[in-house]
Design an enzyme around this catalytic site. Structure first.
Site, PDB file in Angstrom:
ATOM      1  N   CYS A 177       8.862  -1.790  18.752  1.00  0.00           N
ATOM      2  CA  CYS A 177       8.539  -3.145  18.503  1.00  0.00           C
ATOM      3  C   CYS A 177       9.138  -4.085  19.283  1.00  0.00           C
ATOM      4  CB  CYS A 177       8.414  -3.244  17.113  1.00  0.00           C
ATOM      5  SG  CYS A 177       8.350  -4.967  16.543  1.00  0.00           S
ATOM      6  N   GLU A 224       1.613   4.233  16.112  1.00  0.00           N
ATOM      7  CA  GLU A 224       2.726   4.362  14.915  1.00  0.00           C
ATOM      8  C   GLU A 224       3.620   3.301  15.283  1.00  0.00           C
ATOM      9  OE1 GLU A 224       6.687   5.760  13.778  1.00  0.00           O
ATOM     10  OE2 GLU A 224       6.076   5.782  15.848  1.00  0.00           O
ATOM     11  N   ARG A 276      10.376   8.233   4.392  1.00  0.00           N
ATOM     12  CA  ARG A 276      10.302   7.444   5.778  1.00  0.00           C
ATOM     13  C   ARG A 276       8.903   7.006   5.745  1.00  0.00           C
ATOM     14  NH1 ARG A 276      13.378   9.217   9.957  1.00  0.00           N
ATOM     15  NH2 ARG A 276      12.766   8.359  12.034  1.00  0.00           N
ATOM     16  N   ARG A 278       6.088   4.578   7.419  1.00  0.00           N
ATOM     17  CA  ARG A 278       5.659   4.162   8.642  1.00  0.00           C
ATOM     18  C   ARG A 278       4.367   3.390   8.651  1.00  0.00           C
ATOM     19  NH1 ARG A 278      10.279   4.442   9.408  1.00  0.00           N
ATOM     20  NH2 ARG A 278      11.448   5.601  11.322  1.00  0.00           N
TER      21      ARG A 278
END
Length: 459
Positions: A177, A224, A276, A278
């Protein structure tokens, strides 16, 4: 090595030459490792210098059949071959192959990989077959999309992408990102280039993904990123990405969900004992009209999750135990922040606990996931008995298991890099079984899309 042994070796040779095998393996392992591996065979006395001289053409040793087979065993065997596959895919910003793993398990053939980090590349090639006869390995994706050169026209870029990347059905990308800069937009406008994603996303790595999608028109994609992508730059980044994908002609699963229960945000804790989260974008070409009925809300969730105790090694080297000085620092740092009401500190876990998110900085001190070895908080930190029970870090192998790459009951993931690099790689990776579930969930739709595309071309 006697003459009979040499004769047997030459007669049975079917595959890469001795030097080709060594050269392939040196793209993964160093000379010292290969020498030590060869010396596992009784009476061998290989050195790193011997292998180095051989590769440089200063010596011409021969491998016996036993040595040849011993080295060939280090090269990963293809899961899927060009003669036996259900669909083709490419793996962008591949890391160590966490997304690829699941799609190969569903019969996907990987025909192109892009990963710039040389250490991640070594780990990837140690675990995934990258046969040059049907697969291309690229390092910098910008060399394919030509995005670093603003003078390159869109059509020139698309032509180059089509020459370099094989046709495929599914595009996979765990892209980093970045902020979307307006500087690139104004420069493109001054050159008279048409508007759209070529302007809106210029200067970002998502731009490279979008260019490849525009050029290759895959039937489907999986993108992702970190959960915070949705809120990055007050939501502007995410809106730009979604708008771009829509304008490229793709339907995106659960696009209308923007609240906290967004199905696109998935926690890997359903597959591994680790929190976690995502964000995952699954898209299908709108013109193929196969997406009806697909939703990540329907992603099958395992009935049970391995416990942390399941993945811990029974014995680990003392080097993974925190030093007294580091443990004292982390302990006092946590106490100081707890006193201020911040609740900030290390994450001490036992065999039945779920860990925090493993991060790429884990190599620094391991503070987010520390394995409890019997520390007694009722005793002073200077207590001699207590000090012997200092917590420890996870080992790299345990990190591989925590991310779902390995299982104590199956083949362990090969880790050909240093502990520091391994921690960075697993901290940057994805929960592999989550993407195996996504691949399985998508496969019927992928196959329908392939059939629809074939019919469209035939018409």
């Amino acid at each position: 090595m006697n003459q009979l042994e040499l004769d047997c070796r030459q007669i049975s040779l079917d595959g890469p030459t001795d030097l080709e095998v060594i050269s392939k393996l040196l793209g993964i392992y160093d000379q010292k490792f290969l020498a030590e591996h060869l010396n596992q065979i009784p009476n061998n006395n290989w050195t790193r210098e011997t292998i180095n001289r051989w590769v440089k053409g200063k010596a011409t040793p021969k491998l016996s059949k036993i040595e040849y087979d011993h080295l060939m065993a280090l090269l990963p065997k293809p899961v899927v071959t060009p003669d036996n596959y259900d669909f083709k895919f490419i793996d962008l910003f591949a890391g160590i192959g966490g997304i690829r793993k699941g799609f190969e398990e569903q019969g996907g053939l990987c025909v192109f990989t892009s990963e710039w980090n040389k250490f991640a590349t070594r780990t990837y090639k140690a675990n995934f077959a990258c046969d040059a006869s049907f697969h291309t390995f690229n390092e910098d994706i910008r060399d394919v999309t030509l995005s670093a050169d603003p003078s390159v026209s869109e059509q020139e870029a698309y032509n180059h992408i089509n020459r370099v990347i094989a046709d495929h059905d599914v595009l996979l990308a765990g892209f980093p990102c970045q902020p979307f800069s307006l500087a690139g937009v104004s420069k493109k406008n001054s050159l008279g280039v048409k508007h759209g994603f070529e302007c809106d996303t210029q200067g970002t790595l998502f731009f490279d993904v979008a260019r490849i999608i525009a050029a290759k028109r895959p039937a489907a994609f999986v993108l992702e990123n970190v959960k915070n992508l949705k809120s990055h730059d007050r939501g502007k980044t995410f809106r730009t990405i979604m708008k771009t994908l829509d304008e490229l002609g793709y339907w995106i699963s659960d696009a209308d969900h923007t609240d906290a229960k967004d199905p696109k945000i998935i926690n890997g804790s359903n597959w591994v004992p680790q929190n976690r989260e995502r964000i995952i974008l699954v898209g299908f070409r709108r013109d193929l009209n196969v997406h009806e009925g697909f939703s990540l809300k329907d992603l099958p969730i395992p009935e049970s999750t391995p416990t942390l105790g399941n993945i811990l090694e029974p014995w680990v080297d003392d080097k993974y135990i925190l030093t007294p000085k580091l443990w004292e620092y982390l302990f006092n740092y946590a106490k100081k922040h707890q006193a201020k009401g911040n609740g900030f500190g290390f994450g001490l876990v036992g065999p039945n606990d779920r860990t925090r998110t493993l991060s790429a900085r884990y190599y620094k001190d391991g503070s987010e996931i520390l394995i409890d070895r019997g520390w007694d908080f009722s005793k002073a930190i200077t207590d001699e008995t207590n000090l012997l029970n200092r917590p420890r870090r996870l080992t790299p192998l345990e990190c591989a298991r925590l991310m779902g790459f390995s299982s104590p009951k199956g083949n362990e993931f090969k880790i050909p890099v240093s502990d520091t690099q391994a921690y960075k790689q697993f901290g940057n990776s994805v929960v592999a079984p989550l993407f195996a579930a996504i691949a399985k969930h998508m496969k019927p739709f992928i196959m329908a899309a392939i059939a629809a595309r074939s019919s469209k071309h035939a018409a």
